[in-house]
Design an enzyme around this catalytic site. Structure first.
Site, PDB file in Angstrom:
ATOM      1  N   CYS A  61      52.509  29.488  -7.743  1.00 24.10           N
ATOM      2  CA  CYS A  61      52.906  28.245  -7.061  1.00 24.10           C
ATOM      3  C   CYS A  61      53.469  28.497  -5.664  1.00 24.10           C
ATOM      4  O   CYS A  61      53.493  27.607  -4.825  1.00 24.10           O
ATOM      5  CB  CYS A  61      53.912  27.471  -7.900  1.00 24.10           C
ATOM      6  SG  CYS A  61      53.220  26.920  -9.460  1.00 24.10           S
ATOM      7  N   HIS A  74      57.595  22.278  -3.127  1.00 28.61           N
ATOM      8  CA  HIS A  74      56.589  22.440  -4.181  1.00 28.61           C
ATOM      9  C   HIS A  74      56.749  21.285  -5.170  1.00 28.61           C
ATOM     10  O   HIS A  74      57.870  20.907  -5.531  1.00 28.61           O
ATOM     11  CB  HIS A  74      56.791  23.784  -4.884  1.00 28.61           C
ATOM     12  CG  HIS A  74      55.921  23.963  -6.088  1.00 28.61           C
ATOM     13  ND1 HIS A  74      54.576  23.694  -6.065  1.00 28.61           N
ATOM     14  CD2 HIS A  74      56.211  24.353  -7.358  1.00 28.61           C
ATOM     15  CE1 HIS A  74      54.073  23.929  -7.264  1.00 28.61           C
ATOM     16  NE2 HIS A  74      55.045  24.321  -8.068  1.00 28.61           N
ATOM     17  N   ASN A 105      51.451  19.081 -10.848  1.00 31.97           N
ATOM     18  CA  ASN A 105      51.713  20.391 -10.259  1.00 31.97           C
ATOM     19  C   ASN A 105      50.368  21.065  -9.970  1.00 31.97           C
ATOM     20  O   ASN A 105      49.651  21.440 -10.891  1.00 31.97           O
ATOM     21  CB  ASN A 105      52.547  21.229 -11.234  1.00 31.97           C
ATOM     22  CG  ASN A 105      52.907  22.595 -10.676  1.00 31.97           C
ATOM     23  OD1 ASN A 105      52.355  23.027  -9.669  1.00 31.97           O
ATOM     24  ND2 ASN A 105      53.809  23.274 -11.349  1.00 31.97           N
TER      25      ASN A 105
HETATM   26  O1  UT7 Z   1      55.376  25.299 -10.718  1.00 37.27           O
HETATM   27  C1  UT7 Z   1      55.917  26.401 -11.344  1.00 37.27           C
HETATM   28  C2  UT7 Z   1      57.232  26.130 -11.805  1.00 37.27           C
HETATM   29  N1  UT7 Z   1      57.216  25.313 -12.999  1.00 37.27           N
HETATM   30  C3  UT7 Z   1      58.167  24.425 -13.110  1.00 37.27           C
HETATM   31  O2  UT7 Z   1      58.912  24.222 -12.203  1.00 37.27           O
HETATM   32  C4  UT7 Z   1      58.355  23.732 -14.445  1.00 37.27           C
HETATM   33  C5  UT7 Z   1      59.818  23.729 -14.778  1.00 37.27           C
HETATM   34  N2  UT7 Z   1      60.148  23.065 -16.009  1.00 37.27           N
HETATM   35  C6  UT7 Z   1      60.064  21.717 -16.148  1.00 37.27           C
HETATM   36  O3  UT7 Z   1      59.632  21.014 -15.260  1.00 37.27           O
HETATM   37  C7  UT7 Z   1      60.613  21.110 -17.421  1.00 37.27           C
HETATM   38  O4  UT7 Z   1      61.354  22.077 -18.138  1.00 37.27           O
HETATM   39  C8  UT7 Z   1      59.518  20.518 -18.342  1.00 37.27           C
HETATM   40  C9  UT7 Z   1      58.946  19.266 -17.720  1.00 37.27           C
HETATM   41  C10 UT7 Z   1      58.437  21.548 -18.568  1.00 37.27           C
HETATM   42  C11 UT7 Z   1      60.137  20.122 -19.688  1.00 37.27           C
HETATM   43  O5  UT7 Z   1      61.220  19.222 -19.493  1.00 37.27           O
HETATM   44  P1  UT7 Z   1      62.602  19.471 -20.257  1.00 37.27           P
HETATM   45  O6  UT7 Z   1      63.477  18.330 -19.923  1.00 37.27           O
HETATM   46  O7  UT7 Z   1      63.084  20.842 -19.906  1.00 37.27           O
HETATM   47  O8  UT7 Z   1      62.176  19.320 -21.761  1.00 37.27           O
HETATM   48  P2  UT7 Z   1      62.258  20.410 -22.943  1.00 37.27           P
HETATM   49  O9  UT7 Z   1      61.354  21.546 -22.685  1.00 37.27           O
HETATM   50  O10 UT7 Z   1      63.696  20.705 -23.207  1.00 37.27           O
HETATM   51  O11 UT7 Z   1      61.712  19.554 -24.157  1.00 37.27           O
HETATM   52  C12 UT7 Z   1      62.421  18.442 -24.675  1.00 37.27           C
HETATM   53  C13 UT7 Z   1      61.654  17.898 -25.857  1.00 37.27           C
HETATM   54  C14 UT7 Z   1      61.258  18.958 -26.876  1.00 37.27           C
HETATM   55  O12 UT7 Z   1      61.372  18.415 -28.148  1.00 37.27           O
HETATM   56  P3  UT7 Z   1      62.645  18.739 -29.076  1.00 37.27           P
HETATM   57  O13 UT7 Z   1      62.649  20.229 -29.249  1.00 37.27           O
HETATM   58  O14 UT7 Z   1      63.826  18.240 -28.307  1.00 37.27           O
HETATM   59  O15 UT7 Z   1      62.356  17.959 -30.318  1.00 37.27           O
HETATM   60  C15 UT7 Z   1      59.803  19.206 -26.555  1.00 37.27           C
HETATM   61  O16 UT7 Z   1      59.078  19.681 -27.674  1.00 37.27           O
HETATM   62  O17 UT7 Z   1      60.425  17.305 -25.401  1.00 37.27           O
HETATM   63  C16 UT7 Z   1      59.336  17.834 -26.188  1.00 37.27           C
HETATM   64  N3  UT7 Z   1      58.139  17.826 -25.341  1.00 37.27           N
HETATM   65  C17 UT7 Z   1      57.347  16.753 -25.222  1.00 37.27           C
HETATM   66  N4  UT7 Z   1      57.404  15.523 -25.754  1.00 37.27           N
HETATM   67  C18 UT7 Z   1      56.447  14.645 -25.419  1.00 37.27           C
HETATM   68  C19 UT7 Z   1      57.640  18.842 -24.593  1.00 37.27           C
HETATM   69  N5  UT7 Z   1      56.531  18.420 -23.966  1.00 37.27           N
HETATM   70  C20 UT7 Z   1      56.316  17.138 -24.336  1.00 37.27           C
HETATM   71  C21 UT7 Z   1      55.336  16.178 -24.024  1.00 37.27           C
HETATM   72  N6  UT7 Z   1      55.447  14.961 -24.593  1.00 37.27           N
HETATM   73  N7  UT7 Z   1      54.327  16.442 -23.185  1.00 37.27           N
END
Ligand code: UT7
Length: 323
Positions: A113, A250, A280
């Site tokens: 990225c 980004h 992204n």
């Molecule tokens: O470009 C390179 C750099 N990459 C990034 O910058 C990405 C950085 N990370 C992020 O943007 C965020 O961490 C994400 C968008 C990937 C995830 O957001 P989050 O607020 O950190 O959510 P999380 O990973 O803590 O997940 C929360 C919940 C989980 O369920 P439980 O364990 O709380 O029951 C996930 O399983 O959301 C669930 N979840 C989803 N639910 C519905 C994960 N993906 C999805 C989805 N739809 N697509």
């Protein structure tokens, strides 16, 4: 002193748009979850006839047109991509051929990225070192081809596209009033590999592999790494965050962008956001955002533009450009 001045910018996105609602039924997700957690509403997905080379070439042609130049005027192409058409030759060389160039040299840069910031810095050094006069710097990606479409934690986040700028070596005074790339700051740290990587490659599995990410872990580091390189670049140029006209970050997650801008003290109205429409797009995200803000009249000649990115590796970097 020589400065690498942006003469033109261009962008290309695949024809097909995939909205958040289109994921319902594919994986267990919702428009509400994706919008609230990331700010993404839609992304472009490449069809079979659209590749990293074809998207990059189209963006490059638009950047050349905006600059009033032709491929004959270019002597260097640096392409940032992690999704090349082939393992080798470099996709930049393929774009060189498609542009009809039989002169100069072209190569790919791979910093995921952060690729565009790395490529811009690389081209700047070639121009300032006198090895080239005008460069095309392209970020082009087809991440849809390396996504695991059964993994809801990653497949909803990424999109395809390309952006390009034409840089030209021009004489400057050496101060911050000069047009061109004023400074950049690059970092990497391989100890974070497992948090964001592709589980295949020519020298290991012999396959292309799929993207794997521990999103929460990446998120934890993102804001600190971004603000670290931005502050290094601002300090190097001797400018403050208030002096910035446009912040072009980004585009991975609107929450990361908002938190970074807040921590840096950059006003909301100076932040260019395109993650809602592109998702992204890895190395394409910064030049796609640049092209958007130039096309809609926000970024104008003389403006001070701050670019940053962070991604797999980890890699992270920032650049300060007087438009
Ligand atoms: O470009 C390179 C750099 N990459 C990034 O910058 C990405 C950085 N990370 C992020 O943007 C965020 O961490 C994400 C968008 C990937 C995830 O957001 P989050 O607020 O950190 O959510 P999380 O990973 O803590 O997940 C929360 C919940 C989980 O369920 P439980 O364990 O709380 O029951 C996930 O399983 O959301 C669930 N979840 C989803 N639910 C519905 C994960 N993906 C999805 C989805 N739809 N697509």
């Amino acid at each position: 002193m020589i400065r690498s001045v942006v003469r033109g910018v261009g962008a290309e996105t695949p024809r097909r748009i995939m909205r958040n609602e289109d994921f319902v039924g594919l994986v267990d997700t919702s428009d509400e979850w994706i919008t609230q957690r990331t700010g993404i509403r839609q992304r472009h997905i490449a069809s079979d006839d659209e590749t990293t080379a074809s998207l990059g070439e189209a963006a490059a042609r638009k950047a050349l047109a905006a600059a009033g130049l032709t491929p004959a005027d270019i002597d260097l192409i640096v392409l940032a991509t992690s999704t090349p058409n082939n393992t080798f030759p470099a996709t930049a060389v393929e774009i060189q051929k498609h542009l009809g160039m039989e002169h100069g040299f072209a190569f790919d840069v791979q910093a995921v990225c952060t690729g565009f910031v790395y490529a811009l810095t690389t081209a700047d050094l070639y121009l300032r070192g006198g090895k080239a006069k005008r460069a095309l710097v392209i970020g082009s990606e087809t991440f849809s081809r390396i996504l695991d479409w059964t993994d809801r934690t990653t497949c909803v986040l990424f999109g395809d596209g390309a952006g390009a700028v034409v840089l030209e070596a021009q004489e400057g005074e050496g101060g911050v009033a000069d047009r061109g790339i004023l400074t950049s700051s690059l970092r990497s740290d391989g100890s974070h590999k497992e948090k964001l990587f592709v589980d295949g490659g020519p020298s290991t599995s012999g396959t292309v592999g799929k993207l794997r990410m521990e999103g929460k872990e990446v998120f934890k580091h993102a804001v600190a790494m971004i603000t670290d390189v931005v502050e290094a670049a601002l300090g190097d140029a001797g400018v403050t965050a208030e002096g910035i006209d446009w912040f072009v970050p980004h585009q991975a997650n609107k929450r990361i962008i908002d938190a970074s801008a807040r921590k840096l003290g950059i006003a909301e109205e100076k932040v260019v956001i395109t993650v809602d429409r592109h998702g992204n797009t890895s190395a394409a995200s910064v030049p796609l955002a640049l092209a958007t803000a130039v096309a809609d009249g926000r970024i104008k000649q003389g403006d001070l533009v701050l670019l940053e990115a962070m991604g797999g590796g980890f890699t992270w970097g920032a650049a300060l450009v007087r438009w």
